[in-house]
Design a protein around this motif. Structure first.
Motif, mmCIF file in Angstrom:
data_model
loop_
_atom_site.group_PDB
_atom_site.id
_atom_site.type_symbol
_atom_site.label_atom_id
_atom_site.label_comp_id
_atom_site.label_asym_id
_atom_site.label_seq_id
_atom_site.Cartn_x
_atom_site.Cartn_y
_atom_site.Cartn_z
ATOM 1 N N UNK A 147 0.820 -1.214 0.000
ATOM 2 C CA UNK A 147 0.000 0.000 0.000
ATOM 3 C C UNK A 147 0.856 1.267 0.000
ATOM 4 N N UNK A 148 1.899 1.279 0.848
ATOM 5 C CA UNK A 148 2.752 2.462 0.946
ATOM 6 C C UNK A 148 4.096 2.081 1.531
ATOM 7 N N UNK A 149 5.059 2.966 1.337
ATOM 8 C CA UNK A 149 6.397 2.741 1.857
ATOM 9 C C UNK A 149 7.291 2.032 0.848
ATOM 10 N N UNK A 150 8.516 1.803 1.278
ATOM 11 C CA UNK A 150 9.510 1.137 0.436
ATOM 12 C C UNK A 150 9.953 -0.143 1.133
ATOM 13 N N UNK A 151 10.187 -1.173 0.330
ATOM 14 C CA UNK A 151 10.621 -2.427 0.908
ATOM 15 C C UNK A 151 11.587 -3.159 0.020
ATOM 16 N N UNK A 152 12.157 -4.211 0.587
ATOM 17 C CA UNK A 152 13.040 -5.098 -0.158
ATOM 18 C C UNK A 152 12.508 -6.514 0.040
ATOM 19 N N UNK A 153 12.219 -7.159 -1.059
ATOM 20 C CA UNK A 153 11.667 -8.508 -1.045
ATOM 21 C C UNK A 153 12.751 -9.499 -1.408
ATOM 22 N N UNK A 154 12.883 -10.553 -0.605
ATOM 23 C CA UNK A 154 13.706 -11.702 -0.963
ATOM 24 C C UNK A 154 12.716 -12.805 -1.310
ATOM 25 N N UNK A 155 12.755 -13.273 -2.550
ATOM 26 C CA UNK A 155 11.835 -14.303 -3.004
ATOM 27 C C UNK A 155 12.633 -15.376 -3.733
ATOM 28 N N UNK A 156 12.689 -16.552 -3.146
ATOM 29 C CA UNK A 156 13.393 -17.692 -3.725
ATOM 30 C C UNK A 156 14.820 -17.341 -4.146
ATOM 31 N N UNK A 157 15.526 -16.644 -3.231
ATOM 32 C CA UNK A 157 16.939 -16.332 -3.438
ATOM 33 C C UNK A 157 17.220 -15.070 -4.226
ATOM 34 N N UNK A 158 16.206 -14.448 -4.803
ATOM 35 C CA UNK A 158 16.386 -13.200 -5.553
ATOM 36 C C UNK A 158 15.861 -12.041 -4.718
#
Length: 148
Positions: A90-101
């Protein structure tokens, strides 16, 4: 009673089951201010989050629909999924780790994590990372009946 399930994806993901036949009379409204719960980052994540567990007590409702605010420094720890799950930013900044990427995520990103997928989500930046989380409840495990 027959149950018909439908799914709708709009500005957020939502799935619901509609009972055919008898009309339901237990519909209701919840406001996030009434259900907010401060929690540590789920799955051994870092920092502090606020969870909004909408309709957790709704009888016969088979969908988890949750809003979560990851406050600065918070994360949802890396874990192996045991179900299909949707995150919607919805809002903000994030970093996703998904299956090693790893990749940056932000408002408008929808993330599908499948059963067997490994993922984590980290808040980045100065404002809360706010997400919706949607998945189907697991059926309750029946209690074994003791044999005489």
């Amino acid at each position: 009673m027959k149950t018909r399930c439908i799914a709708l994806l709009s500005t957020f993901a939502f799935a619901a089951c509609v009972h055919a036949g008898e009309p339901r009379t237990d519909s209701y409204v919840e406001n996030e201010r009434d259900i907010a719960v401060e929690q540590p980052g789920p799955h051994e994540g870092t920092g502090t989050t606020t969870a909004y567990p909408f309709f957790d007590d709704a009888e016969g409702f088979e969908t988890i629909f949750r809003k979560r605010a990851l406050h600065p420094g918070a994360s949802i720890g890396a874990h192996l999924n045991d179900k299909d799950e949707i995150y919607y930013i919805l809002s903000g900044e994030g970093e996703l780790m998904l299956d090693g990427e790893t990749r940056a995520v932000g408002p408008g990103d929808a993330i599908l994590t499948r059963d067997g997928s490994r993922h984590a989500l980290y808040q980045r930046g100065s404002e809360d990372l706010v997400i919706f989380i949607v998945y189907r409840k697991r059926p309750a495990t029946p209690t074994p009946t003791p044999t005489p």
